[in-house]
Design a protein around this motif. Structure first.
Motif, PDB file in Angstrom:
ATOM      1  N   VAL A  62       0.648  -0.753  -0.023  1.00  0.00           N
ATOM      2  CA  VAL A  62       0.167   0.159  -0.261  1.00  0.00           C
ATOM      3  C   VAL A  62       0.874   1.640   0.336  1.00  0.00           C
ATOM      4  N   VAL A  63       2.214   1.623   0.842  1.00  0.00           N
ATOM      5  CA  VAL A  63       2.474   2.082   0.897  1.00  0.00           C
ATOM      6  C   VAL A  63       3.536   2.654  -0.339  1.00  0.00           C
ATOM      7  N   GLY A  64       3.942   1.281  -0.882  1.00  0.00           N
ATOM      8  CA  GLY A  64       4.789   1.616  -2.464  1.00  0.00           C
ATOM      9  C   GLY A  64       3.611   2.174  -3.356  1.00  0.00           C
ATOM     10  N   ILE A  65       2.418   1.956  -3.376  1.00  0.00           N
ATOM     11  CA  ILE A  65       0.807   2.216  -4.164  1.00  0.00           C
ATOM     12  C   ILE A  65       1.500   3.991  -4.362  1.00  0.00           C
ATOM     13  N   LYS A  66       1.279   4.238  -2.976  1.00  0.00           N
ATOM     14  CA  LYS A  66       0.797   5.184  -2.668  1.00  0.00           C
ATOM     15  C   LYS A  66       2.203   6.736  -3.182  1.00  0.00           C
ATOM     16  N   LEU A  67       3.663   5.745  -2.960  1.00  0.00           N
ATOM     17  CA  LEU A  67       5.088   6.260  -3.331  1.00  0.00           C
ATOM     18  C   LEU A  67       5.073   6.818  -5.074  1.00  0.00           C
ATOM     19  N   LYS A  68       4.109   5.563  -5.552  1.00  0.00           N
ATOM     20  CA  LYS A  68       4.292   5.176  -6.843  1.00  0.00           C
ATOM     21  C   LYS A  68       2.789   6.350  -7.554  1.00  0.00           C
ATOM     22  N   LEU A  69       2.396   6.818  -6.511  1.00  0.00           N
ATOM     23  CA  LEU A  69       1.050   7.770  -6.641  1.00  0.00           C
ATOM     24  C   LEU A  69       1.518   9.943  -6.838  1.00  0.00           C
ATOM     25  N   ARG A  70       2.697   9.686  -6.685  1.00  0.00           N
ATOM     26  CA  ARG A  70       3.204  10.924  -5.898  1.00  0.00           C
ATOM     27  C   ARG A  70       4.109  11.780  -7.803  1.00  0.00           C
ATOM     28  N   LYS A  71       3.384  12.811  -7.574  1.00  0.00           N
ATOM     29  CA  LYS A  71       4.065  13.576  -8.825  1.00  0.00           C
ATOM     30  C   LYS A  71       6.010  13.493  -8.811  1.00  0.00           C
ATOM     31  N   ALA A  72       6.788  13.608  -9.825  1.00  0.00           N
ATOM     32  CA  ALA A  72       8.227  13.459  -9.531  1.00  0.00           C
ATOM     33  C   ALA A  72       8.216  15.019  -9.088  1.00  0.00           C
ATOM     34  N   ALA A  73       8.760  15.751  -8.384  1.00  0.00           N
ATOM     35  CA  ALA A  73       9.549  16.785  -8.804  1.00  0.00           C
ATOM     36  C   ALA A  73       9.900  17.675  -9.472  1.00  0.00           C
TER      37      ALA A  73
END
Length: 129
Positions: free
Chosen positions: A118-129
């Motif tokens: 779940v945490v991995g999915i959340k991190l993948k949903l973040r936009k690149a800075a």
């Protein structure tokens, strides 16, 4: 009451004006025939309403309708069939992460994934800075 009478008044002493208004009002209410008529009309209307309700319930039972209590019992005994179609747990977790503010462990419990996924999915949903 005049100003002179008000000056002579002592605490604990009841004025004649107050004493005369208290008693007759109560006696007048008790003796008023309209009060008795009102209560009699109210009681008869309640009896008529109850009779109409009982008549309607009896007609409904004759038509085959059941009471609310009986339908609750049969509804609780009814076996629900669940669909075999399930949402993909990864997509489900993604939707829950986007649309709710649930904690990671709650989402993991709902979807059947572990917390790290779940945490991995959340991190993948973040936009690149």
């Amino acid at each position: 009451m005049t100003l002179e009478k008000a000056c002579r008044w002592q605490p604990g002493q009841e004025t004649a004006a107050l004493a005369s208004t208290r008693g007759p009002v109560q006696r007048q209410f008790d003796a008023d025939p309209r009060v008795a008529q009102f209560f009699a009309a109210n009681a008869s209307q309640q009896r008529e309403d109850k009779a109409r309700w009982q008549n309607a319930v009896e007609k409904a039972r004759q038509r085959g309708l059941v009471d609310g209590d009986e339908s609750k019992v049969t509804a609780s005994q009814h076996v629900r069939s669940f669909s075999k179609a399930r949402r993909n747990p990864l997509k489900h977790a993604e939707v829950l992460l986007k649309e709710t503010s649930l904690h990671f462990d709650e989402i993991a419990e709902i979807t059947g994934l572990n917390v790290y996924e779940v945490v991995g999915i959340k991190l993948k949903l973040r936009k690149a800075a």
